[in-house]
Design a protein around this motif. Structure first.
Motif, mmCIF file in Angstrom:
data_model
loop_
_atom_site.group_PDB
_atom_site.id
_atom_site.type_symbol
_atom_site.label_atom_id
_atom_site.label_comp_id
_atom_site.label_asym_id
_atom_site.label_seq_id
_atom_site.Cartn_x
_atom_site.Cartn_y
_atom_site.Cartn_z
ATOM 1 N N MET A 333 0.824 -1.200 0.000
ATOM 2 C CA MET A 333 0.000 0.000 0.000
ATOM 3 C C MET A 333 0.863 1.257 0.000
ATOM 4 N N SER A 334 0.273 2.368 -0.436
ATOM 5 C CA SER A 334 0.980 3.646 -0.467
ATOM 6 C C SER A 334 1.105 4.214 0.946
ATOM 7 N N GLY A 335 2.209 4.909 1.179
ATOM 8 C CA GLY A 335 2.425 5.543 2.478
ATOM 9 C C GLY A 335 1.448 6.668 2.774
ATOM 10 N N THR A 336 0.676 7.073 1.788
ATOM 11 C CA THR A 336 -0.329 8.118 2.007
ATOM 12 C C THR A 336 -1.651 7.553 2.523
ATOM 13 N N ASP A 337 -1.801 6.229 2.511
ATOM 14 C CA ASP A 337 -3.063 5.600 2.926
ATOM 15 C C ASP A 337 -3.094 5.401 4.445
ATOM 16 N N PHE A 338 -2.928 6.498 5.172
ATOM 17 C CA PHE A 338 -2.806 6.403 6.627
ATOM 18 C C PHE A 338 -4.018 5.734 7.261
ATOM 19 N N LEU A 339 -5.220 6.168 6.900
ATOM 20 C CA LEU A 339 -6.427 5.659 7.543
ATOM 21 C C LEU A 339 -6.618 4.170 7.260
ATOM 22 N N ALA A 340 -6.384 3.745 6.011
ATOM 23 C CA ALA A 340 -6.558 2.336 5.656
ATOM 24 C C ALA A 340 -5.528 1.472 6.378
ATOM 25 N N ILE A 341 -4.273 1.941 6.426
ATOM 26 C CA ILE A 341 -3.224 1.178 7.106
ATOM 27 C C ILE A 341 -3.494 1.114 8.602
ATOM 28 N N LEU A 342 -3.933 2.234 9.164
ATOM 29 C CA LEU A 342 -4.278 2.256 10.582
ATOM 30 C C LEU A 342 -5.417 1.284 10.879
ATOM 31 N N SER A 343 -6.433 1.261 10.031
ATOM 32 C CA SER A 343 -7.586 0.384 10.250
ATOM 33 C C SER A 343 -7.181 -1.084 10.214
ATOM 34 N N LEU A 344 -6.362 -1.456 9.226
ATOM 35 C CA LEU A 344 -5.876 -2.835 9.161
ATOM 36 C C LEU A 344 -5.050 -3.174 10.395
ATOM 37 N N GLY A 345 -4.232 -2.224 10.841
ATOM 38 C CA GLY A 345 -3.413 -2.454 12.026
ATOM 39 C C GLY A 345 -4.249 -2.676 13.270
ATOM 40 N N VAL A 346 -5.331 -1.915 13.399
ATOM 41 C CA VAL A 346 -6.214 -2.071 14.556
ATOM 42 C C VAL A 346 -6.881 -3.445 14.527
ATOM 43 N N ILE A 347 -7.328 -3.876 13.343
ATOM 44 C CA ILE A 347 -7.971 -5.190 13.218
ATOM 45 C C ILE A 347 -6.985 -6.305 13.581
ATOM 46 N N VAL A 348 -5.758 -6.218 13.058
ATOM 47 C CA VAL A 348 -4.752 -7.240 13.368
ATOM 48 C C VAL A 348 -4.421 -7.237 14.858
ATOM 49 N N SER A 349 -4.296 -6.044 15.445
ATOM 50 C CA SER A 349 -4.027 -5.965 16.877
ATOM 51 C C SER A 349 -5.152 -6.607 17.670
ATOM 52 N N PHE A 350 -6.386 -6.340 17.262
ATOM 53 C CA PHE A 350 -7.541 -6.921 17.939
ATOM 54 C C PHE A 350 -7.504 -8.449 17.869
ATOM 55 N N LEU A 351 -7.305 -8.987 16.673
ATOM 56 C CA LEU A 351 -7.335 -10.441 16.500
ATOM 57 C C LEU A 351 -6.125 -11.119 17.140
ATOM 58 N N SER A 352 -4.945 -10.549 16.958
ATOM 59 C CA SER A 352 -3.736 -11.212 17.467
ATOM 60 C C SER A 352 -3.706 -11.204 18.989
ATOM 61 N N LEU A 353 -4.132 -10.107 19.613
ATOM 62 C CA LEU A 353 -4.111 -10.084 21.073
ATOM 63 C C LEU A 353 -5.273 -10.858 21.673
ATOM 64 N N SER A 354 -6.322 -11.103 20.889
ATOM 65 C CA SER A 354 -7.380 -11.983 21.401
ATOM 66 C C SER A 354 -6.880 -13.413 21.509
#
Length: 464
Positions: A333-354
């Motif tokens: 992904m492009s480095g300008t896609d802050f919101l999309a990258i942040l959203s994916l990161g939050v989802i991964v954090s949610f699933l991995s820490l569960s």
């Protein structure tokens, strides 16, 4: 073997469900532990390279060397727990006497001495090793204590969900407050700011751990010590050999070494990722770090709600593969896609820490499995060895991240890193951990202590 199992079956203590207050109080202890863990995971690499003044390669090497030191201390503390019998129980005395040394060494970690480069490196190694030892003395017994609170597998999952939910709340606290505290307390001097912030955090760490000590009691006492307690080191070697004959323990260890390496690979370069890979996002660093830890906190807290309705082992295996795919996507992904990258990161954090409460719950199941095979409770040793896999993850994951950055030419506090450095940070933050998630999932396909097997073990040990 028969005598040991009979002792458990005839215990005067019933197999009851823990109250929510007890689970919460246990979790408060992990809030204190995780202020340390997440401060190191989120900010220590940045502190060492950009504030303290070490090279990335030196920091990476130190991460790994200190974990070799852990290879000795963790099992020894586990052995100590397994042979401790006091009026406070087997685990709680370590919290009582280890909390103040833990707080002091945490403060030492973030002190910058006025020394030569060599002297600062020696001080960094010494303070980091002392903190690791103090953390082991508290956290191995704290983790082992879960096995003395309940015998029910699903109840352990709920207990661990409370524990890691509150533990991850500490991550939110650390990610949201650290930079503002450093700026406020340091008044423009980051070295001073990190040191004073460590003092504030240490006071909170002590409050949490002592609160846990005084409000959580060990319900099930450890069985009396046998005659083999006279040669503890020899017995430790024998116990480790016996532990690694347990195939399910070996699989769990191998899978989770990779799992914790993966989590650390994602966490260590996160500050550098926002500053160097994402475009014009440095002012959003606190936002990026905080939302990721919010996702992780919710995942840990909701783990029991989400996964106890299914078989936790099957859920754990599936989540590994899902996290692997979602983690790798931002690499392209492009480095300008802050919101999309942040959203994916939050989802991964949610699933991995569960998954984390499931891991610790599975370890208690493996302890019971070992007990059913041999008649010997090895909870302290198993949790010590397992905590070592977690620390190996921190050491190897951190070392890989910083070695790759250092070898590609990372230089602290310059306006623009080279394209090679930016690419390396992107790779170690996304694609590499994605590959390792999937690899860990493949290893865990061989783990077989499913719900039916766990029920069979429980009946064998504790009756209907």
């Amino acid at each position: 073997m028969t005598a040991s199992i009979q002792h458990i079956k005839s215990s005067e203590f019933p197999d009851y469900k823990l109250g929510s207050i007890t689970k919460f109080n246990y979790g408060i202890g992990d809030f204190g532990n995780n202020i340390i863990w997440h401060t190191m995971g989120l900010w220590l690499a940045y502190f060492y390279t950009d504030v303290y003044g070490l090279s990335a390669i030196h920091v990476g090497t130190m991460y790994l060397v200190v974990r070799i030191f852990d290879a000795i201390t963790d099992p020894l503390v586990g052995l100590w727990v397994d042979r401790t019998r006091t009026k406070y129980g087997s685990c709680r005395p370590f919290i009582l006497y280890g909390t103040i040394p833990l707080a002091i060494t945490f403060i030492m970690l973030f002190y910058t001495p006025d020394l030569s480069d060599t002297g600062k490196l020696i001080y960094a190694y010494t303070s980091y090793a002392l903190l690791t030892l103090a953390y082991t003395l508290v956290n191995v017994p704290f983790s082992s204590m879960a096995g003395f609170l309940t015998r029910d597998s699903d109840e352990r999952t709920v207990l661990q969900s409370f524990r890691f939910g509150l533990g991850m709340l500490a991550s939110v606290f650390v990610s949201y407050t650290t930079l503002s505290l450093v700026a406020s307390l340091g008044e423009g001097n980051e070295q001073q700011g990190f040191f004073y912030t460590a003092i504030v955090f240490s006071l909170l760490i002590m409050a949490c751990l002592y609160y846990c000590f005084f409000t959580v009691k060990e319900v099930y006492p450890a069985p009396p010590l046998g005659n083999n307690n006279t040669k503890p080191i020899k017995q430790l070697v024998a116990d480790i050999k016996a532990a690694f004959k347990n195939k399910q323990l070996v699989i769990l260890f191998l899978g989770n070494i990779l799992f914790f390496i993966t989590l650390t690979l994602k966490a260590t370069p996160s500050v550098y990722y926002v500053k160097e890979v994402l475009i014009n996002a440095e002012h959003l660093l606190t936002t990026f770090m905080t939302w990721g830890t919010v996702g992780a906190t919710l995942g840990a807290a909701l783990s029991a709600v989400l996964w106890t309705r299914f078989d936790k082992v099957r859920a754990y295996k599936a989540l590994m593969f899902i996290c692997g795919i979602l983690t790798a996507i931002p690499y392209w992904m492009s480095g300008t896609d802050f919101l999309a990258i942040l959203s994916l990161g939050v989802i991964v954090s949610f699933l991995s820490l569960s998954m984390v409460p499931l891991i610790w719950s599975m370890l208690s199941d493996v302890v019971d499995y070992q007990l059913s095979l041999t008649g010997k409770n090895m909870s302290g040793l198993f949790f010590a060895l397992f905590l070592f896999t977690l620390k190996v993850g921190l050491g190897v994951g951190g070392a890989l991240s910083l070695w790759i950055m250092g070898e590609t030419g990372y230089i602290a506090n310059i306006p623009q890193q080279s394209a090679e450095v930016v690419e390396s940070i992107n790779f170690i933050s996304t694609l590499l951990p994605g590959i390792l998630f999937i690899s860990a999932g493949m290893i865990m396909m061989f783990y077989t202590l499913n719900k039916e097997k766990r029920t069979e073990i429980k009946i064998k040990l504790y009756g209907e």
